[in-house]
Motif scaffolding. Structure first.
Motif, PDB file in Angstrom:
ATOM      1  N   GLY A  77      -2.185   5.980  -3.562  1.00 13.88           N
ATOM      2  CA  GLY A  77      -0.788   5.994  -3.824  1.00 13.88           C
ATOM      3  C   GLY A  77       0.360   6.755  -4.275  1.00 13.88           C
ATOM      4  N   SER A  78       1.342   6.787  -4.764  1.00 16.84           N
ATOM      5  CA  SER A  78       2.617   7.428  -4.802  1.00 16.84           C
ATOM      6  C   SER A  78       2.715   6.879  -6.306  1.00 16.84           C
ATOM      7  CB  SER A  78       2.874   8.327  -3.520  1.00 16.84           C
ATOM      8  OG  SER A  78       3.576   9.227  -3.757  1.00 16.84           O
ATOM      9  N   GLU A  79       4.160   7.727  -6.525  1.00 16.33           N
ATOM     10  CA  GLU A  79       5.210   7.905  -7.427  1.00 16.33           C
ATOM     11  C   GLU A  79       6.035   6.837  -6.300  1.00 16.33           C
ATOM     12  OE1 GLU A  79       6.816   9.752 -10.337  1.00 16.33           O
ATOM     13  OE2 GLU A  79       7.867  10.774  -8.955  1.00 16.33           O
ATOM     14  N   SER A  80       7.014   5.952  -6.961  1.00 16.16           N
ATOM     15  CA  SER A  80       8.359   4.990  -5.918  1.00 16.16           C
ATOM     16  C   SER A  80       9.131   6.301  -5.770  1.00 16.16           C
ATOM     17  CB  SER A  80       8.796   3.769  -7.370  1.00 16.16           C
ATOM     18  OG  SER A  80       9.584   3.376  -6.211  1.00 16.16           O
ATOM     19  N   GLN A  81      10.224   6.229  -4.648  1.00 18.47           N
ATOM     20  CA  GLN A  81      11.132   6.810  -4.904  1.00 18.47           C
ATOM     21  C   GLN A  81      12.029   6.512  -5.685  1.00 18.47           C
ATOM     22  OE1 GLN A  81      11.889   9.591  -1.540  1.00 18.47           O
ATOM     23  NE2 GLN A  81       9.720   9.950  -1.143  1.00 18.47           N
ATOM     24  N   ALA A  82      11.749   5.935  -6.112  1.00 18.15           N
ATOM     25  CA  ALA A  82      13.352   4.559  -5.907  1.00 18.15           C
ATOM     26  C   ALA A  82      13.214   4.056  -7.573  1.00 18.15           C
ATOM     27  CB  ALA A  82      13.186   3.091  -4.752  1.00 18.15           C
ATOM     28  N   GLY A  87       5.266   2.718  -9.479  1.00 15.41           N
ATOM     29  CA  GLY A  87       4.675   3.227  -8.319  1.00 15.41           C
ATOM     30  C   GLY A  87       3.547   3.395  -7.510  1.00 15.41           C
ATOM     31  N   GLN A  88       2.535   3.330  -6.647  1.00 14.84           N
ATOM     32  CA  GLN A  88       1.186   2.421  -6.131  1.00 14.84           C
ATOM     33  C   GLN A  88      -0.194   2.784  -6.854  1.00 14.84           C
ATOM     34  OE1 GLN A  88       0.920  -0.634  -4.780  1.00 14.84           O
ATOM     35  NE2 GLN A  88      -1.413  -0.177  -5.049  1.00 14.84           N
ATOM     36  N   PRO A  89      -0.643   2.103  -7.609  1.00 11.09           N
ATOM     37  CA  PRO A  89      -1.801   3.193  -8.058  1.00 11.09           C
ATOM     38  C   PRO A  89      -2.975   3.295  -6.742  1.00 11.09           C
ATOM     39  CG  PRO A  89      -1.041   0.503  -9.232  1.00 11.09           C
ATOM     40  CD  PRO A  89      -0.106   1.001  -8.245  1.00 11.09           C
ATOM     41  N   TRP A 118     -15.649  -0.970  10.325  1.00 12.35           N
ATOM     42  CA  TRP A 118     -14.934  -1.899  10.012  1.00 12.35           C
ATOM     43  C   TRP A 118     -14.346  -1.548   7.830  1.00 12.35           C
ATOM     44  CZ3 TRP A 118     -13.494  -6.455  11.897  1.00 12.35           C
ATOM     45  CH2 TRP A 118     -14.099  -7.232  13.561  1.00 12.35           C
ATOM     46  N   LEU A 119     -13.776  -1.572   7.642  1.00  8.68           N
ATOM     47  CA  LEU A 119     -13.110  -1.978   6.439  1.00  8.68           C
ATOM     48  C   LEU A 119     -12.700  -2.999   5.750  1.00  8.68           C
ATOM     49  CD1 LEU A 119     -10.868   1.098   7.490  1.00  8.68           C
ATOM     50  CD2 LEU A 119     -13.463   1.029   6.820  1.00  8.68           C
ATOM     51  N   ASN A 120     -12.711  -3.136   4.639  1.00 12.03           N
ATOM     52  CA  ASN A 120     -12.504  -4.039   4.232  1.00 12.03           C
ATOM     53  C   ASN A 120     -11.367  -3.667   2.619  1.00 12.03           C
ATOM     54  OD1 ASN A 120     -11.955  -6.666   2.934  1.00 12.03           O
ATOM     55  ND2 ASN A 120     -13.573  -6.208   1.270  1.00 12.03           N
ATOM     56  N   VAL A 121      -9.701  -4.072   3.389  1.00 16.20           N
ATOM     57  CA  VAL A 121      -8.465  -3.567   2.081  1.00 16.20           C
ATOM     58  C   VAL A 121      -7.641  -4.473   0.971  1.00 16.20           C
ATOM     59  CG1 VAL A 121      -6.345  -2.302   3.022  1.00 16.20           C
ATOM     60  CG2 VAL A 121      -8.024  -2.012   4.329  1.00 16.20           C
ATOM     61  N   PRO A 122      -8.254  -4.236   0.921  1.00 15.63           N
ATOM     62  CA  PRO A 122      -7.314  -5.058  -1.043  1.00 15.63           C
ATOM     63  C   PRO A 122      -5.893  -4.585  -0.396  1.00 15.63           C
ATOM     64  CG  PRO A 122      -7.922  -2.455  -1.493  1.00 15.63           C
ATOM     65  CD  PRO A 122      -8.666  -2.725  -0.406  1.00 15.63           C
ATOM     66  N   SER A 123      -4.842  -5.553  -1.179  1.00 17.74           N
ATOM     67  CA  SER A 123      -4.012  -5.808  -1.513  1.00 17.74           C
ATOM     68  C   SER A 123      -3.379  -4.696  -2.142  1.00 17.74           C
ATOM     69  CB  SER A 123      -3.342  -7.194  -2.321  1.00 17.74           C
ATOM     70  OG  SER A 123      -3.866  -7.199  -3.319  1.00 17.74           O
ATOM     71  N   SER A 124      -1.781  -4.571  -1.941  1.00 17.89           N
ATOM     72  CA  SER A 124      -1.187  -3.694  -2.268  1.00 17.89           C
ATOM     73  C   SER A 124       0.660  -3.800  -2.159  1.00 17.89           C
ATOM     74  CB  SER A 124      -1.030  -1.586  -1.514  1.00 17.89           C
ATOM     75  OG  SER A 124      -0.438  -2.417  -0.338  1.00 17.89           O
ATOM     76  N   ALA A 125       0.598  -3.192  -3.956  1.00 15.56           N
ATOM     77  CA  ALA A 125       2.593  -3.950  -3.997  1.00 15.56           C
ATOM     78  C   ALA A 125       2.921  -2.678  -3.002  1.00 15.56           C
ATOM     79  CB  ALA A 125       2.747  -3.543  -5.258  1.00 15.56           C
ATOM     80  N   ILE A 126       3.473  -1.397  -3.248  1.00 17.05           N
ATOM     81  CA  ILE A 126       3.714  -0.617  -2.564  1.00 17.05           C
ATOM     82  C   ILE A 126       2.687  -0.069  -0.879  1.00 17.05           C
ATOM     83  CG2 ILE A 126       5.626   1.271  -2.136  1.00 17.05           C
ATOM     84  CD1 ILE A 126       6.072   1.093  -4.906  1.00 17.05           C
TER      85      ILE A 126
END
Length: 299
Positions: A77-82, A87-89, A118-126
């Motif tokens: 994840g990365s720091e939010s520019q806005a 940011g997103q962990p 095959w990948l299991n992808v968790p939820s994300s905020a950004i």
């Protein structure tokens, strides 16, 4: 300089983190049905041209092997520019690597080989995304696929097979296709092992026929539904890029897998794996459904 990696997860952790992909792990083997229309300009066998296309129907034998990747896969994840203080962990992916091999059941001619994940992808905020599953694969025609979707449990414990339409469609849209493009599908001879006369019109009938002895004893079904049309896509080498020529180009993939648990009246429970897949091939300005279905038993 050495890089420090996070220790691999325990077997129990892998099962937990794979979510509904966990029961996909293992070695599966069985039979199916394959329907494909191919350009037939070449007169060199196995092509039979010169003519616009030919229809190939095959009864198939398949092996599908899947095993856990065996490590945490961090996506950064990365720091939010806005809003720099937010940011997103990082998120951690878990998954299975796979190898699929398909042959003609009678001639033993190889028809398909594919490896991937095959990948299991968790939820994300950004970006704001719900949990999902992903299949990414490589095919030695020079094509790579990435399709995303959902995993869920069937409400009544049994699979539900949609009606698949094998009819080609003009793309870009234009005049309706003439009988020259439609009749070969209706007159093609089914392989001897495929006995349902509706198999060309709707290949999913082959799946329904295959589980007739088991359907009443099914106690649970996990559904894996993916599509490159909603997220992902198909990448091809220049020979297959139909923006520059008219060779057969894969443009999309949609698939549903059913992991089915059967509890017979006597004996131990066992699992079946069924799938139904459509790869769209475009040539001659037409989208041709390449449909594969199979019923596999855990080995």
């Amino acid at each position: 300089m050495l890089t420090r990696f996070r220790p691999g997860p325990s077997l129990q952790e892998q099962v937990e983190q794979l979510g509904l992909l966990a029961d996909l792990s293992g070695r599966w083997s069985g039979r199916g049905f394959n329907l494909i229309s191919l350009p037939d300009f070449d007169s060199t066998p196995p092509s039979t041209g010169p003519k616009p296309f030919r229809v190939l129907l095959s009864a198939t034998h398949e092996t599908l092997e899947l095993e856990p990747i065996g490590a945490h896969v961090p996506n950064r994840g990365s720091e939010s520019q806005a809003a720099p203080t937010t940011g997103q962990p990082d998120i951690t992916l878990f998954g299975l690597r796979y190898l699929q091999r398909i042959n003609d059941v009678d001639s033993h001619e190889p028809l398909h080989i594919e490896n991937g994940f095959w990948l299991n992808v968790p939820s994300s905020a950004i970006p704001k995304e719900d949990p999902s599953i992903v299949r990414q694969g490589s095919i030695p025609h020079g094509s790579s696929i990435l399709a995303q979707g959902k995993a869920f449990e069937s409400q009544d414990g049994k699979p539900k097979f949609a009606t698949l339409d094998s009819t080609p469609q003009r793309n870009p849209a234009g005049a309706a296709l003439s009988s020259n493009y439609l009749e070969p599908l209706t007159t093609a001879t089914l392989p001897a092992r495929i006995t349902n006369k509706d198999a060309v019109k709707n290949p999913n009938v082959v799946l329904a026929d295959a589980i007739q002895p088991f359907i009443e004893h099914m106690t649970a079904t996990t559904v894996l539904s993916i599509s490159s049309k909603t997220a992902g896509g198909v990448l091809n080498i220049p020979f297959l890029q139909n923006t520059t020529n008219n060779n057969a180009a894969a443009t999309a993939i949609e698939a549903t897998f059913w992991i089915e648990t059967v509890q017979p009246d006597k004996g131990h429970p066992f699992q079946l794996l069924q799938y139904s897949q459509i790869v769209t091939l475009n040539f001659l300005g037409i989208d041709w459904p390449h449909i594969s279905v199979a019923t596999l038993f855990r080995q």
